[in-house]
Write a protein that holds these residues in place. Structure first.
Motif, mmCIF file in Angstrom:
data_model
loop_
_atom_site.group_PDB
_atom_site.id
_atom_site.type_symbol
_atom_site.label_atom_id
_atom_site.label_comp_id
_atom_site.label_asym_id
_atom_site.label_seq_id
_atom_site.Cartn_x
_atom_site.Cartn_y
_atom_site.Cartn_z
ATOM 1 N N THR A 138 0.848 -1.192 0.000
ATOM 2 C CA THR A 138 0.000 0.000 0.000
ATOM 3 C C THR A 138 0.885 1.245 0.000
ATOM 4 O OG1 THR A 138 -0.039 0.178 2.407
ATOM 5 C CG2 THR A 138 -1.748 -1.214 1.373
ATOM 6 N N SER A 139 0.264 2.387 -0.250
ATOM 7 C CA SER A 139 1.018 3.648 -0.218
ATOM 8 C C SER A 139 1.641 3.871 1.149
ATOM 9 C CB SER A 139 0.116 4.834 -0.576
ATOM 10 O OG SER A 139 -0.253 4.779 -1.924
ATOM 11 N N LYS A 140 0.900 3.569 2.196
ATOM 12 C CA LYS A 140 1.413 3.754 3.551
ATOM 13 C C LYS A 140 2.631 2.855 3.797
ATOM 14 C CE LYS A 140 -0.082 3.877 8.346
ATOM 15 N NZ LYS A 140 -1.198 3.684 9.268
ATOM 16 N N GLU A 141 2.543 1.591 3.355
ATOM 17 C CA GLU A 141 3.671 0.662 3.530
ATOM 18 C C GLU A 141 4.889 1.114 2.722
ATOM 19 O OE1 GLU A 141 1.320 -3.548 4.275
ATOM 20 O OE2 GLU A 141 1.557 -2.820 2.223
ATOM 21 N N ILE A 142 4.643 1.564 1.499
ATOM 22 C CA ILE A 142 5.737 2.038 0.646
ATOM 23 C C ILE A 142 6.390 3.268 1.282
ATOM 24 C CG2 ILE A 142 6.345 2.983 -1.623
ATOM 25 C CD1 ILE A 142 3.965 1.289 -2.744
ATOM 26 N N ALA A 143 5.563 4.154 1.802
ATOM 27 C CA ALA A 143 6.093 5.355 2.461
ATOM 28 C C ALA A 143 7.015 4.969 3.617
ATOM 29 C CB ALA A 143 4.941 6.231 2.960
ATOM 30 N N GLN A 144 6.622 3.987 4.392
ATOM 31 C CA GLN A 144 7.464 3.540 5.507
ATOM 32 C C GLN A 144 8.767 2.928 4.999
ATOM 33 O OE1 GLN A 144 4.704 0.955 7.543
ATOM 34 N NE2 GLN A 144 4.005 2.593 8.894
ATOM 35 N N LEU A 145 8.672 2.096 3.965
ATOM 36 C CA LEU A 145 9.864 1.451 3.408
ATOM 37 C C LEU A 145 10.862 2.470 2.856
ATOM 38 C CD1 LEU A 145 8.152 -1.515 1.557
ATOM 39 C CD2 LEU A 145 9.882 -1.743 3.350
ATOM 40 N N LEU A 146 10.327 3.490 2.187
ATOM 41 C CA LEU A 146 11.187 4.481 1.536
ATOM 42 C C LEU A 146 11.448 5.699 2.430
ATOM 43 C CD1 LEU A 146 9.742 4.396 -2.103
ATOM 44 C CD2 LEU A 146 11.657 3.101 -1.139
ATOM 45 N N GLU A 147 10.875 5.675 3.627
ATOM 46 C CA GLU A 147 11.034 6.770 4.575
ATOM 47 C C GLU A 147 10.574 8.107 3.976
ATOM 48 O OE1 GLU A 147 15.088 6.524 5.935
ATOM 49 O OE2 GLU A 147 14.716 4.647 6.988
ATOM 50 N N LEU A 148 9.377 8.053 3.389
ATOM 51 C CA LEU A 148 8.739 9.227 2.803
ATOM 52 C C LEU A 148 7.337 9.353 3.390
ATOM 53 C CD1 LEU A 148 9.712 8.535 -0.909
ATOM 54 C CD2 LEU A 148 10.699 10.289 0.560
ATOM 55 N N SER A 149 6.679 10.448 3.080
ATOM 56 C CA SER A 149 5.305 10.609 3.555
ATOM 57 C C SER A 149 4.352 9.833 2.634
ATOM 58 C CB SER A 149 4.915 12.089 3.573
ATOM 59 O OG SER A 149 4.675 12.545 2.261
ATOM 60 N N PRO A 150 3.231 9.356 3.191
ATOM 61 C CA PRO A 150 2.235 8.689 2.346
ATOM 62 C C PRO A 150 1.744 9.609 1.221
ATOM 63 C CG PRO A 150 1.798 8.206 4.644
ATOM 64 C CD PRO A 150 2.886 9.263 4.604
ATOM 65 N N ARG A 151 1.683 10.915 1.505
ATOM 66 C CA ARG A 151 1.250 11.881 0.481
ATOM 67 C C ARG A 151 2.215 11.887 -0.705
ATOM 68 N NH1 ARG A 151 -2.570 13.876 -2.342
ATOM 69 N NH2 ARG A 151 -2.017 15.870 -3.233
ATOM 70 N N THR A 152 3.508 11.790 -0.445
ATOM 71 C CA THR A 152 4.495 11.748 -1.526
ATOM 72 C C THR A 152 4.264 10.517 -2.388
ATOM 73 O OG1 THR A 152 6.122 12.953 -0.215
ATOM 74 C CG2 THR A 152 6.973 11.618 -2.043
#
Length: 185
Positions: A138-152
């Protein structure tokens, strides 16, 4: 290697490689041609050569280690970098020869999902997000993996949908895997 074994290896209809600790020790001509290299350019090189970023190379390392430790094959789909900077969407399969240390020696196969070079060019960030989307993240999981915001991540997803002129991620992934209309990658 026996002559017939060598003949089969070299002429296999998919790219084959043997790696030791993620360094290419052997590969067939199909593998080299698939990625746009001469075989001599690949032997002794880190697999990092085929990933867009160091971060992507390091993150992908642990994916699939659990089945390999159990002496099971691992398979997924990934977006790889070619010699000319292009992208190759391919089906990846791995089997370790050393389950106690899975990365010590692995036999890999790569099959293009779509050979068509048509399609928009992707930024390194778009490639990373697309790779994780293809793994069902999910976007939230990807954001955590890449250390970015879910919005990005949502912004990158929206950009990918616009670039490929599709309405949702499911259609995007189907198109890239060759099952959607047009089947372009």
């Amino acid at each position: 290697m026996h002559d017939l074994d060598q003949l089969a290896f070299e002429n296999a209809p998919m790219g084959l490689a043997l790696t030791e600790h993620r360094v290419i020790r052997a590969c067939n001509d199909t593998f080299a041609q698939m990625f746009g290299f001469e075989k001599s350019q690949l032997l002794g090189q880190s697999f990092r050569l085929l990933y867009g970023t160091d971060q992507e190379f390091h993150q992908i390392r642990d994916i699939g280690l659990e089945p390999l430790k159990q002496d099971l094959p691992y398979s997924d789909e990934r977006l790889m970098l070619t010699a000319d900077g292009g992208h190759l969407w391919c089906r990846f399969r791995a089997r370790t020869l050393t389950p106690e240390d899975p990365l010590a020696r692995i036999v890999l196969s790569f099959t293009p999902i779509d050979n068509t070079p048509a399609g928009p060019s992707l930024t390194p960030r778009e490639r990373e997000v697309l790779t994780w989307l293809s793994r069902g993240r999910t976007s939230k999981e990807i954001a955590q993996l890449l250390e970015l915001s879910p919005r990005t991540i949502e912004d990158v997803r929206a950009r990918l949908l616009r670039k490929f002129k599709v309405k949702n991620v499911a259609v995007l992934l189907a198109r890239l895997s060759g099952f959607g209309e047009g089947g372009t990658a």
